[in-house]
Design an enzyme around this catalytic site. Structure first.
Site, PDB file in Angstrom:
ATOM      1  CD  GLU A 115      -2.960  -1.074  -0.131  1.00  0.00           C
ATOM      2  OE1 GLU A 115      -3.211   0.227  -0.933  1.00  0.00           O
ATOM      3  OE2 GLU A 115      -3.861  -2.046  -0.424  1.00  0.00           O
ATOM      4  CG  ASP A 256      -5.761  -6.721  -7.618  1.00  0.00           C
ATOM      5  OD1 ASP A 256      -5.407  -7.457  -6.815  1.00  0.00           O
ATOM      6  OD2 ASP A 256      -6.861  -6.564  -7.452  1.00  0.00           O
ATOM      7  CD  GLU A 349     -15.093  -5.906  -1.170  1.00  0.00           C
ATOM      8  OE1 GLU A 349     -15.762  -5.889  -2.590  1.00  0.00           O
ATOM      9  OE2 GLU A 349     -14.481  -5.224  -0.788  1.00  0.00           O
ATOM     10  CD  GLU A 370     -10.631  -2.369  -7.908  1.00  0.00           C
ATOM     11  OE1 GLU A 370     -10.136  -1.725  -7.805  1.00  0.00           O
ATOM     12  OE2 GLU A 370     -11.791  -1.822  -7.527  1.00  0.00           O
TER      13      GLU A 370
END
Length: 560
Positions: A115, A256, A349, A370
């Protein structure tokens, strides 16, 4: 051939013929939604400044703030380039100065390596490269030097101890003051290993220090070695032993952005190796995980279905497919995902594909970007008005469901639209940004090469801002031309300038050198802020005790 193919695929995404806006959307409609999206941004941004700064994130239901990913005033860093994209140069300049004066990376904080890289390092690099566009005063040597670049480098150096493992694959968490804790778990998610090549290569090419690109490449190559006999990778890996801890293979949470960075790294660096890696994965993904334009989760060694679910994080995939020119498949999958949005007014989710409904305890929608990201890419490539309809639906849904007095709140449950007390920084970094870019075909980020700036680099004049921006996984745009500008290889700089001017065809392959380190300029002295206790955060936060706990852990990451 690689450069020609990737450039063709990439620039088709960033070129709209005659700025088509679709049959159902007039120029007035496009302008209307741009203003709506700007209003959304400033409602959220001002609420953060008034109620949460200097904490990382806004808590919109209680109108206060909290630290989440390392006590960096994260929302401010994440929102910085969005300010410029919306046209606010004055606030961009003010915030850039505030960050230089107040952010301190020499703090006793446990930070997520993943992150911190995508949000902090990526955000600072993007802001640095956009400084000229924002009208900031530039120091001599820009874009190969500058205060925001030095901040990005300082933050990245704090992450380097995490890569000191036998495999070169990094730990998930590092203490910014003391390095990796001796008791730190060696288990981290796949994306936490393979999502560094964009930011770290950019750092190496701009500063001349090859260490960043070197560690990012080593991590990618080691991860590549661990794929199964059928060409798949799992979800969580032990970075000491290279053993897979969670063996579910798919394209969603925990994996991802690994695939994303192989494609975007190949484009940014014109890299044959990364391109070949992705094509091999793509073949295995289509062979074992794709069912009727959905993507399931399968056992990485056998290819048997383990979870027939769609996750909201998987919605980036159609956009990624568009970058390699696979538009037909991308649109079919996008339309599947869009049906889920229309069912709930958001993406849960988890969504059970056989049951056509949410999965227990995974019903939330934290305002993720996304699906909007994919719509933006696909609209640039196809001008299909269906993609604008998605953008319209997103604006209306978020405004109706999530808007509160102090910003926008995460949707706790898409079935009844109950809210949760959090507004993640990616809402301003990604969700709003991609929405705005979807409705703004003339934005400077969509430049097709017809406009550019020239600056005096360390080896002569450089062409910058000519388009082809590559977004990191937090939607921070990087200008590929800057990487060439700062290279010590004069011939390489000439090649990119000639390609941009149309005087020559792209070469079949290209290997760029990071060169030697540039002479260091004096660092900015950052002011200390009041230290706050921040929880330890990394991909793995609990032991795997059963299949259910594995699923809960693997897909509880905050990756975007």
């Amino acid at each position: 051939m690689l450069m020609k193919y990737l450039c063709t695929a990439f620039f088709c995404v960033f070129l709209i013929v005659n700025h088509a806006t679709g049959k159902e959307f007039t120029e007035h409609d496009m302008a209307h939604y741009r203003e709506r999206i700007k209003s959304m941004f400033y409602h959220a941004y001002n609420s953060y400044l008034e109620n949460a700064y200097p904490y990382d994130e806004l808590r919109p239901l209680t109108c206060d703030g909290q630290d989440t990913w390392g006590s960096f005033s994260l929302t401010l860093i994440d929102a910085l380039d969005t300010l410029l994209i919306l046209g606010n140069k004055t606030e961009f300049q003010r915030v850039a100065s505030v960050l230089q004066e107040n952010i301190n990376f020499d703090s006793d904080v446990n930070a997520s390596v993943f992150e911190t890289n995508i949000r902090v390092v990526g955000g600072l690099l993007s802001a640095h490269l956009l400084s000229k566009k924002a009208g900031m005063e530039l120091e001599a040597g820009w874009p190969c030097s500058g205060p925001l670049l030095r901040m990005a480098e300082e933050a990245a150096r704090k992450l380097l101890p995490a890569f000191q493992t036998p495999t070169g694959m990094p730990y998930g968490t590092v203490n910014l003051l003391r390095g990796v804790n001796p008791t730190e778990t060696p288990v981290t998610c796949t994306a936490g290993v393979g999502t560094f090549i964009l930011e770290f290569s950019t750092l190496s090419r701009l500063t001349g220090d090859p260490v960043f690109e070197k560690v990012a490449r080593k991590a990618l190559r080691e991860l590549w070695k661990t794929r199964s006999d059928i060409g798949l990778v799992g979800n969580h890996i032990d970075v000491i032993s290279s053993k897979w801890v969670a063996q579910d293979a798919g394209i969603g949470a925990g994996v991802d952005s690994y695939f994303e960075y192989l494609v975007k790294g190949a484009i940014l660096l014109q890299d044959e190796e990364l391109h070949s890696m992705f094509l091999e994965y793509d073949k295995a993904i289509r062979n074992y995980t794709k069912y009727d334009d959905w993507y399931f989760w399968v056992q990485m060694h056998k290819g048997t279905v383990s979870m027939p679910v769609f996750q909201s994080l998987e919605a980036f995939w159609p956009g990624l497919q568009s970058l390699i020119g696979d538009l037909d498949s991308a649109m079919k999958t996008f339309l599947n995902y869009y049906t889920v949005w229309k069912q709930f007014g958001g993406l849960p989710e988890f969504y059970s594909i056989p049951q056509g409904y949410t999965v227990d305890k995974r019903e939330g929608y934290p305002l993720r970007p996304e699906l909007i990201e994919s719509a933006m890419y696909l609209y640039r490539a196809t001008a299909d008005p269906t993609l604008l309809q998605l953008g319209r639906d997103v604006v209306e849904s978020i405004e109706k469901i999530s808007r509160v007095d102090c910003g926008f709140a995460t949707v706790k449950d898409v079935r009844d639209h109950k809210l949760d007390n959090r507004m993640e920084s990616f809402f301003l970094a990604e969700t709003v940004k991609y929405l705005y870019l979807l409705f703004d075909p003339d934005n400077f980020l969509h430049n097709d090469g017809s406009h550019f700036d020239t600056v005096s680099g360390p080896h002569g004049d450089c062409v910058l801002g000519a388009g082809g921006y590559v977004f990191n996984t937090e939607a921070h745009p990087l200008d590929p031309a800057a990487l060439h500008c700062c290279s010590r290889a004069r011939a390489e700089r000439w090649e990119i300038e000639e390609i941009l001017s149309g005087e020559r065809e792209p070469p079949k392959s290209q290997t760029s050198s990071t060169g030697e380190p540039h002479e260091q300029t004096e660092r900015i002295v950052l002011q200390d802020r009041k230290k706050r206790k921040t929880p330890v955060l990394s991909c793995p936060s609990q032991p795997f005790s059963s299949k259910l706990s594995i699923l809960g852990q693997v897909f509880s990451t905050e990756n975007t």
